[in-house]
Design a protein around this motif. Structure first.
Motif, PDB file in Angstrom:
ATOM      1  N   MET A  71      46.197  29.173  46.706  1.00 57.71           N
ATOM      2  CA  MET A  71      45.779  29.338  45.323  1.00 57.71           C
ATOM      3  C   MET A  71      45.181  30.656  45.053  1.00 57.71           C
ATOM      4  O   MET A  71      45.410  31.602  43.956  1.00 57.71           O
ATOM      5  CB  MET A  71      44.858  28.172  44.699  1.00 57.71           C
ATOM      6  CG  MET A  71      44.347  28.372  43.453  1.00 57.71           C
ATOM      7  SD  MET A  71      45.579  28.375  42.104  1.00 57.71           S
ATOM      8  CE  MET A  71      46.324  26.522  42.108  1.00 57.71           C
ATOM      9  N   LEU A  72      44.205  31.098  45.799  1.00 60.48           N
ATOM     10  CA  LEU A  72      43.567  32.397  45.763  1.00 60.48           C
ATOM     11  C   LEU A  72      44.438  33.556  45.924  1.00 60.48           C
ATOM     12  O   LEU A  72      44.516  34.604  45.127  1.00 60.48           O
ATOM     13  CB  LEU A  72      42.682  32.520  46.884  1.00 60.48           C
ATOM     14  CG  LEU A  72      41.187  31.531  46.847  1.00 60.48           C
ATOM     15  CD1 LEU A  72      40.148  31.766  47.581  1.00 60.48           C
ATOM     16  CD2 LEU A  72      40.531  31.685  45.233  1.00 60.48           C
ATOM     17  N   ASN A  73      45.557  33.375  46.584  1.00 63.38           N
ATOM     18  CA  ASN A  73      46.786  34.398  46.946  1.00 63.38           C
ATOM     19  C   ASN A  73      47.332  34.444  45.522  1.00 63.38           C
ATOM     20  O   ASN A  73      47.788  35.513  45.344  1.00 63.38           O
ATOM     21  CB  ASN A  73      47.475  34.027  48.121  1.00 63.38           C
ATOM     22  CG  ASN A  73      47.004  34.238  49.325  1.00 63.38           C
ATOM     23  OD1 ASN A  73      46.145  34.992  49.475  1.00 63.38           O
ATOM     24  ND2 ASN A  73      47.433  33.699  50.500  1.00 63.38           N
ATOM     25  N   LEU A  74      47.683  33.394  45.127  1.00 63.52           N
ATOM     26  CA  LEU A  74      48.368  33.309  43.590  1.00 63.52           C
ATOM     27  C   LEU A  74      47.400  33.907  42.455  1.00 63.52           C
ATOM     28  O   LEU A  74      47.953  34.968  41.867  1.00 63.52           O
ATOM     29  CB  LEU A  74      48.654  31.965  43.167  1.00 63.52           C
ATOM     30  CG  LEU A  74      49.435  31.690  42.059  1.00 63.52           C
ATOM     31  CD1 LEU A  74      50.527  32.330  41.891  1.00 63.52           C
ATOM     32  CD2 LEU A  74      49.511  30.063  41.504  1.00 63.52           C
ATOM     33  N   LEU A  75      46.291  33.850  42.389  1.00 61.82           N
ATOM     34  CA  LEU A  75      45.183  34.437  41.654  1.00 61.82           C
ATOM     35  C   LEU A  75      45.054  35.845  41.872  1.00 61.82           C
ATOM     36  O   LEU A  75      44.839  36.466  40.643  1.00 61.82           O
ATOM     37  CB  LEU A  75      43.914  33.835  41.704  1.00 61.82           C
ATOM     38  CG  LEU A  75      43.756  32.217  41.437  1.00 61.82           C
ATOM     39  CD1 LEU A  75      42.185  31.802  41.614  1.00 61.82           C
ATOM     40  CD2 LEU A  75      43.917  31.946  40.017  1.00 61.82           C
ATOM     41  N   ALA A  76      45.252  36.272  42.847  1.00 62.81           N
ATOM     42  CA  ALA A  76      45.194  37.730  43.202  1.00 62.81           C
ATOM     43  C   ALA A  76      46.313  38.555  42.485  1.00 62.81           C
ATOM     44  O   ALA A  76      46.089  39.847  42.149  1.00 62.81           O
ATOM     45  CB  ALA A  76      45.450  37.963  44.696  1.00 62.81           C
ATOM     46  N   VAL A  77      47.445  37.876  42.296  1.00 61.44           N
ATOM     47  CA  VAL A  77      48.511  38.778  41.317  1.00 61.44           C
ATOM     48  C   VAL A  77      48.750  38.270  39.871  1.00 61.44           C
ATOM     49  O   VAL A  77      49.306  38.845  39.182  1.00 61.44           O
ATOM     50  CB  VAL A  77      49.897  38.453  42.119  1.00 61.44           C
ATOM     51  CG1 VAL A  77      49.940  38.942  43.454  1.00 61.44           C
ATOM     52  CG2 VAL A  77      50.255  36.811  42.034  1.00 61.44           C
ATOM     53  N   LEU A  78      47.820  37.379  39.436  1.00 61.27           N
ATOM     54  CA  LEU A  78      47.870  37.044  38.035  1.00 61.27           C
ATOM     55  C   LEU A  78      47.031  38.153  37.149  1.00 61.27           C
ATOM     56  O   LEU A  78      46.236  38.784  37.656  1.00 61.27           O
ATOM     57  CB  LEU A  78      47.078  35.526  37.952  1.00 61.27           C
ATOM     58  CG  LEU A  78      47.782  34.414  38.314  1.00 61.27           C
ATOM     59  CD1 LEU A  78      46.919  33.176  37.932  1.00 61.27           C
ATOM     60  CD2 LEU A  78      49.354  34.179  37.572  1.00 61.27           C
ATOM     61  N   GLN A  79      47.356  38.078  35.953  1.00 64.45           N
ATOM     62  CA  GLN A  79      46.878  39.065  35.113  1.00 64.45           C
ATOM     63  C   GLN A  79      45.338  38.303  34.617  1.00 64.45           C
ATOM     64  O   GLN A  79      45.380  37.417  33.901  1.00 64.45           O
ATOM     65  CB  GLN A  79      47.577  39.387  33.721  1.00 64.45           C
ATOM     66  CG  GLN A  79      48.890  40.169  34.074  1.00 64.45           C
ATOM     67  CD  GLN A  79      49.796  40.305  32.958  1.00 64.45           C
ATOM     68  OE1 GLN A  79      49.939  39.389  32.264  1.00 64.45           O
ATOM     69  NE2 GLN A  79      50.081  41.674  32.636  1.00 64.45           N
ATOM     70  N   LYS A  80      44.201  38.735  35.245  1.00 67.85           N
ATOM     71  CA  LYS A  80      43.031  38.110  34.859  1.00 67.85           C
ATOM     72  C   LYS A  80      42.637  38.183  33.530  1.00 67.85           C
ATOM     73  O   LYS A  80      41.858  37.109  33.146  1.00 67.85           O
ATOM     74  CB  LYS A  80      42.056  38.821  35.724  1.00 67.85           C
ATOM     75  CG  LYS A  80      42.369  39.036  37.241  1.00 67.85           C
ATOM     76  CD  LYS A  80      42.669  37.701  38.065  1.00 67.85           C
ATOM     77  CE  LYS A  80      42.625  38.053  39.324  1.00 67.85           C
ATOM     78  NZ  LYS A  80      43.885  38.778  39.938  1.00 67.85           N
ATOM     79  N   ASP A  81      43.070  39.189  32.749  1.00 67.46           N
ATOM     80  CA  ASP A  81      42.607  39.385  31.467  1.00 67.46           C
ATOM     81  C   ASP A  81      43.365  38.104  30.609  1.00 67.46           C
ATOM     82  O   ASP A  81      42.773  37.768  29.729  1.00 67.46           O
ATOM     83  CB  ASP A  81      43.064  40.753  30.744  1.00 67.46           C
ATOM     84  CG  ASP A  81      42.001  41.670  31.287  1.00 67.46           C
ATOM     85  OD1 ASP A  81      40.817  41.369  31.960  1.00 67.46           O
ATOM     86  OD2 ASP A  81      42.396  42.853  31.141  1.00 67.46           O
ATOM     87  N   ARG A  82      44.402  37.673  31.081  1.00 70.97           N
ATOM     88  CA  ARG A  82      45.328  36.593  30.307  1.00 70.97           C
ATOM     89  C   ARG A  82      44.829  35.279  30.690  1.00 70.97           C
ATOM     90  O   ARG A  82      44.915  34.349  29.783  1.00 70.97           O
ATOM     91  CB  ARG A  82      46.600  36.819  30.707  1.00 70.97           C
ATOM     92  CG  ARG A  82      47.524  37.956  30.284  1.00 70.97           C
ATOM     93  CD  ARG A  82      48.217  37.634  28.770  1.00 70.97           C
ATOM     94  NE  ARG A  82      48.666  36.385  28.708  1.00 70.97           N
ATOM     95  CZ  ARG A  82      50.001  36.320  29.194  1.00 70.97           C
ATOM     96  NH1 ARG A  82      50.708  37.341  29.549  1.00 70.97           N
ATOM     97  NH2 ARG A  82      50.739  35.254  28.891  1.00 70.97           N
TER      98      ARG A  82
END
Length: 238
Positions: A71-82
């Motif tokens: 999950m943390l690997n997935l979050l690393a590539v997400l657009q955090k502002d979204r």
């Protein structure tokens, strides 16, 4: 005469109650079908706005890193502002997952010169069933977990739910789905199956898939998508 009127009144009342029950059940079924049909389109009107996001974490111990690592690997590539604010939830007996999430959020806050409390919160939830726990005693713990999940969902009211396999996601996703049906809150549920699942879905993924509670279910192996056609194949994310 009085007895006849009483019987007639009782009969009319019974018919009215029965008709009302049929009407309510019909409304619920129609709403359920509507939710199933429209769930995948739930974010279409919010593409330009940040969405409050619930992130469900799991064990960090496994050969491939565990649910939390994935999950943390997935979050690393997400657009955090979204996807903010972000609410992380892990089982009460999981002492490492939230620590990992806090490290990630600390690094993000340092990069953006912000405070973690402005973008993320960390919470725990009771587990429905511990590993090796008997099914009889798990009935009681599942009820406790559902009540706790209800309280958390009322408190958080997320627009997006991200999960990838831990059993703690089932009570939360179930409450979110019920909220959809009742029109209380529309939370889009996205489930990413673990890369360790090559031939069949995990129990959590299978329940969400079969009961159609998930908006989108992503798999990392093509044979899984062939076996579960409503799943979306995205390739390996790790």
């Amino acid at each position: 005469m009085d007895k006849s009127n009483g019987c007639r009144f009782s009969s009319v009342t019974s018919i009215a109650v029965f008709s009302s029950a049929i009407f309510v059940v019909t409304l619920i079924l129609v709403r359920l079908l509507y939710v199933m049909y429209c769930s995948s389109r739930s974010l279409s009107k919010r593409v330009l706005k940040p969405a409050s996001t619930l992130i469900i974490l799991g064990s960090v111990l496994s050969v491939v890193g565990g649910h939390t690592a994935e999950m943390l690997n997935l979050l690393a590539v997400l657009q955090k502002d979204r996807f903010k604010p972000r609410f992380y939830i892990a089982a009460a007996t999981d002492n490492m997952s939230l620590q990992k999430a806090q490290l990630l959020e600390n690094s993000l806050a340092a990069e953006n010169a912000a405070r973690v409390t402005d973008t993320a919160q960390f919470m725990k939830i009771y587990r429905s069933r511990e590993v090796g726990q008997s099914y009889i005693t798990s009935i009681w713990t599942t009820l406790i977990a559902m009540v706790h999940a209800l309280w958390l969902m009322i408190k958080i009211r997320p627009e997006v739910i991200l999960c990838n396999g831990p059993g703690t996601c089932i009570p939360l996703c179930s409450i979110a789905f019920i909220f959809k049906i009742l029109g209380i809150r529309w939370s889009s549920i996205f489930y990413v199956e673990s890369i360790a699942r090559v031939r069949r879905l995990s129990l959590s993924g299978l329940l969400l898939y079969k009961l159609r509670m998930v908006d989108q279910l992503f798999v990392q192996w093509p044979q899984l998508q062939r076996q579960y056609p409503r799943a979306t194949y995205v390739g390996r994310l790790m």
